[in-house]
Design an enzyme around this catalytic site. Structure first.
Site, PDB file in Angstrom:
ATOM      1  N   PRO A  27       0.821  -1.217   0.000  1.00 25.00           N
ATOM      2  CA  PRO A  27       0.000   0.000   0.000  1.00 25.00           C
ATOM      3  C   PRO A  27       0.855   1.267   0.000  1.00 25.00           C
ATOM      4  O   PRO A  27       1.953   1.272   0.535  1.00 25.00           O
ATOM      5  CB  PRO A  27      -0.775  -0.090   1.313  1.00 25.00           C
ATOM      6  CG  PRO A  27      -0.644  -1.477   1.783  1.00 25.00           C
ATOM      7  CD  PRO A  27       0.552  -2.070   1.146  1.00 25.00           C
ATOM      8  N   GLY A  28       0.337   2.293  -0.626  1.00 21.22           N
ATOM      9  CA  GLY A  28       0.987   3.594  -0.576  1.00 21.22           C
ATOM     10  C   GLY A  28       2.109   3.793  -1.566  1.00 21.22           C
ATOM     11  O   GLY A  28       2.806   4.795  -1.537  1.00 21.22           O
TER      12      GLY A  28
ATOM     13  N   LYS B 171      -0.170   2.747  -6.631  1.00 24.72           N
ATOM     14  CA  LYS B 171      -0.968   1.965  -7.583  1.00 24.72           C
ATOM     15  C   LYS B 171      -2.174   2.765  -8.067  1.00 24.72           C
ATOM     16  O   LYS B 171      -2.433   2.850  -9.264  1.00 24.72           O
ATOM     17  CB  LYS B 171      -1.417   0.643  -6.936  1.00 24.72           C
ATOM     18  CG  LYS B 171      -0.247  -0.243  -6.530  1.00 24.72           C
ATOM     19  CD  LYS B 171      -0.692  -1.579  -6.016  1.00 24.72           C
ATOM     20  CE  LYS B 171      -1.391  -1.520  -4.670  1.00 24.72           C
ATOM     21  NZ  LYS B 171      -0.540  -1.051  -3.557  1.00 24.72           N
ATOM     22  N   THR B 172      -2.882   3.365  -7.105  1.00 19.94           N
ATOM     23  CA  THR B 172      -4.047   4.175  -7.466  1.00 19.94           C
ATOM     24  C   THR B 172      -3.611   5.372  -8.315  1.00 19.94           C
ATOM     25  O   THR B 172      -4.241   5.700  -9.325  1.00 19.94           O
ATOM     26  CB  THR B 172      -4.747   4.680  -6.194  1.00 19.94           C
ATOM     27  OG1 THR B 172      -4.937   3.564  -5.330  1.00 19.94           O
ATOM     28  CG2 THR B 172      -6.073   5.310  -6.504  1.00 19.94           C
TER      29      THR B 172
ATOM     30  N   GLU C  10      21.820 -10.669  -2.115  1.00 19.84           N
ATOM     31  CA  GLU C  10      21.334 -10.459  -3.480  1.00 19.84           C
ATOM     32  C   GLU C  10      22.481 -10.386  -4.474  1.00 19.84           C
ATOM     33  O   GLU C  10      22.366 -10.864  -5.605  1.00 19.84           O
ATOM     34  CB  GLU C  10      20.466  -9.202  -3.562  1.00 19.84           C
ATOM     35  CG  GLU C  10      19.195  -9.256  -2.722  1.00 19.84           C
ATOM     36  CD  GLU C  10      18.327 -10.474  -3.014  1.00 19.84           C
ATOM     37  OE1 GLU C  10      18.346 -10.972  -4.159  1.00 19.84           O
ATOM     38  OE2 GLU C  10      17.649 -10.952  -2.086  1.00 19.84           O
TER      39      GLU C  10
ATOM     40  N   HIS D 276      23.468 -13.941  -5.435  1.00 18.95           N
ATOM     41  CA  HIS D 276      22.608 -14.498  -6.486  1.00 18.95           C
ATOM     42  C   HIS D 276      22.984 -13.908  -7.850  1.00 18.95           C
ATOM     43  O   HIS D 276      23.184 -14.632  -8.825  1.00 18.95           O
ATOM     44  CB  HIS D 276      21.139 -14.133  -6.240  1.00 18.95           C
ATOM     45  CG  HIS D 276      20.460 -14.889  -5.132  1.00 18.95           C
ATOM     46  ND1 HIS D 276      20.446 -16.267  -5.077  1.00 18.95           N
ATOM     47  CD2 HIS D 276      19.724 -14.454  -4.081  1.00 18.95           C
ATOM     48  CE1 HIS D 276      19.731 -16.638  -4.009  1.00 18.95           C
ATOM     49  NE2 HIS D 276      19.289 -15.551  -3.383  1.00 18.95           N
TER      50      HIS D 276
END
Ligand code: ADP
Ligand code: ZN
Length: 604
Positions: free
Chosen positions: A208-209, A212-213, A430, A433
């Site tokens: 959230p935040g 996306k919207t 990371e 990898h």
């Protein structure tokens, strides 16, 4: 296409609903008053006292209905009582010459019965009325009680949306992907001419935040088309069938406005895979989901140009049917912003406030790992509030510091904000990898690496699968295993320590190794496919399989370890740069490490 904007039809009976409710309530209250007033001067006596009074000839008359009685004393006062209409009772009355009247039971205060029967209904209506109004936002509140089946979507006309991609900072990849949707909405004919598959649904996935919207709105803004916005939870109601009818209503409206965007926030509220919930309420959600699927399939043939953007933080719980071709067949990640994006977001939101010259937004960006876009907007706002409270001319760095602390204490970021050590550990993990992915020839092409938290796991190093999986060779499988072990190897090599974050890596490595031995004949057990279940081989074979799996893993472990030791300088460089920049794209990594980009497969 005409841009004429029609409001969704609002229920015209709107305010009447309130009046009807008030009328009924008023009626009830009035009745209670009336009932009380006529009974006010009535004295209540117990049954035994009544019998005494009868015996003492104090009672003049009595009216009995079922188990209740009202009557008059000889001195004119009235009384009521609860009585047991027994033989003894009646004969006492007759012996003492009381004037008796008996009423049949039904006549008993029909008014209160009626009101009582109505009461739950009135409460139910009131409940819905207030509930609907609470989350309402736009539109004529009171009318909604009579429109349970109508969608609760908010509609923004094209000219109401001023947000474009410029207002969305960072999220470069997502914007890139969404540009195609904008193109399509602007010029569908171009796509149709070439027979290109028209996008239907796009899933925006991220915490959230993170915008996306904002992104969905910006798509509508860029394409200047209408924008319907609704939350998945708005579909789900206690009444079975209401959600489905809301979906139907929403899409009917959307088709009238096409080309347009339908944005469904929190789609997991309806889109959880079917049969997953506990207890009741499931039917309703399943019906709603089915209706959504039907609508999405429907407009692929009849009416085009309605594009559904949906947002979720939990793509993993979604029903697979939602992700099938022609539905939400594209997933766009909307990750936590990395340090560069955080700086951009701060810049966007700082446009409307006054910063002191000494404030360095880059520095603030570095000090706010784990902050979402919304947190950063909030940070600027809090700092501005504080500065004005303290009567300052402009926002100073100390205001930002207090604001940040406030947000950190209030929020759930403690889990997202890592300490220096955690950040370094994640960066090396990371980097491990990624480096092995780059050094080994038979891996998938490298895409990007980030230490930004994303969903449940911390960092990720992404590579894109190449070709289809059945054509994979033994070397490719072992390379995958080495890459999967890279995180753990780097942690051990650099910190002589390991985190629990490696669990899914190990699971992946073991699964590949097991498949190689059991199904692909890629071990010294020879070319036998042992099938997938334990009943297809004996206990002794099972032991040999385990031994072979162990051998493959341990060989891969040694191979990866050797590579990392030999390339320790590259590992350090990559990890240190990640600590600083948080996300690195393939091109940046190739340049940084001086590794030539792998030749990608060409179509020619
Ligand atoms: P989500 O839909 O992912 O929960 P929102 O789009 O509602 O997030 O974002 C909430 C607010 O946070 C936005 O209105 C905006 O002010 C701010 N915000 C989030 N991401 C960004 C971004 N990338 N650029 C600018 N502002 C952002
Ligand atoms: Zn890992």
């Amino acid at each position: 296409m005409s841009k004429k904007f029609k409001r969704p039809p609002l229920p015209t009976k709107g305010p009447n609903a309130v009046w009807v409710l008030l009328f009924f309530l008023g009626l009830g209250v009035a009745y209670l008053f009336w009932y009380n007033s006529i009974n006010r001067d009535v004295e209540h006596v117990s049954y035994s006292k009544l019998l005494d009074q009868v015996a003492q000839d104090q009672i003049k008359s009595i009216a009995v209905q079922d188990y209740t009685a009202q009557g008059k004393y000889r001195d004119g006062r009235v009384f009521n009582a609860n009585v047991a209409p027994t033989e003894r009772f009646w004969s006492a009355l007759f012996d003492h010459k009381v004037d008796v009247e008996v009423f049949p039971p039904e006549k008993q205060s029909w008014g209160s019965m009626f009101f009582l029967a109505l009461l739950p209904l009135i409460f139910l209506m009131l409940f819905f009325y207030f509930r609907q109004n609470q989350g309402g936002g736009g539109g004529g509140g009171a009318g909604k009680i009579f429109s349970v089946g109508k969608s609760k979507a908010k509609l923004f006309a094209a000219n109401q949306i001023s947000i474009t991609f410029k207002d969305v900072a960072g999220v470069q990849d997502a914007k890139e992907d969404l540009k195609e949707i904008v193109d399509f909405l602007k010029n569908p004919a171009k796509f149709e001419r070439l027979g290109a598959k028209i996008p239907r649904g796009v899933l925006l996935s991220g915490a959230p935040g993170n915008g996306k919207t904002l992104l969905a709105k910006a798509v509508a803004g860029e394409a200047s088309c209408p924008f319907f916005s609704i939350s998945g939870s708005d579909f789900v109601e206690v009444f079975v069938g209401v959600g489905a009818s809301r979906v139907r209503d929403l899409f009917a409206q959307a088709r009238r406005q096409a080309p347009c965007i339908v944005f469904i926030d929190e789609i997991d509220a309806v889109g959880r895979h079917r049969g997953a919930g506990l207890g009741g309420g499931n039917d309703e959600r399943e019906q709603t989901l089915n209706q959504l699927l039907t609508e999405m399939d429907g407009f692929s043939t009849e009416h085009g140009n309605v594009i559904v953007l949906a947002a979720t933080n939990r793509p993993d719980v979604l029903d697979k049917a939602l992700l099938r071709p022609g539905r939400f067949d594209r997933i766009i990640e909307v990750p936590y912003p990395d340090v560069a994006s955080r700086k951009e977001i701060l810049h966007v939101h700082a446009r409307s406030v006054k910063l002191a010259e000494s404030v360095d937004l880059g520095k603030i960006a570095r000090g706010t790992p784990g902050f979402s876009g919304a947190d950063l907007a909030n940070l600027i706002n809090e700092a501005a509030l504080l500065a004005s409270k303290l009567d300052c001319e402009a926002i100073e760095i100390m205001h930002f510091e207090s604001a940040r602390d406030k947000i950190l204490v209030g929020g759930e970021h403690k889990t997202l904000m890592f300490t220096k050590e955690e950040k370094a550990m994640t960066a090396y993990h990371e980097a491990g990898h990624s480096l092995l992915n780059l050094l080994l020839p038979a891996t998938d092409p490298f895409h990007k690496v980030t230490i930004m938290p994303r969903g449940q796991t911390l960092g990720v190093s992404w590579s894109l699968p190449e070709g289809d999986k059945t054509s994979q060779t033994k070397t490719q499988f072992t390379s995958h295993i080495v890459v999967a072990l890279g995180g753990l190897l780097a942690e051990k090599l650099v910190f002589n320590e390991q985190t629990a974050g490696v669990s899914s890596d190990l699971q992946k490595a073991s699964a590949i190794a097991r498949k190689m031995v059991r199904n692909f004949g890629m071990s010294s057990l020879g070319p036998i496919n042992y099938g997938a279940t334990y009943d297809s081989f004996s206990g002794k074979t099972s032991e040999r399989i385990d031994a072979e799996v162990e051998k493959i893993i341990s060989d891969c472990y040694d191979q990866g370890n050797k590579l990392l030791v030999e390339n320790r300088d590259k590992l350090n460089l990559l990890a240190q740069t990640l600590i600083e920049k948080e996300t690195l794209h393939a091109a940046e990594v190739y340049e940084l490490l001086g590794i030539p980009p792998r030749e990608t497969h060409s179509l020619q």
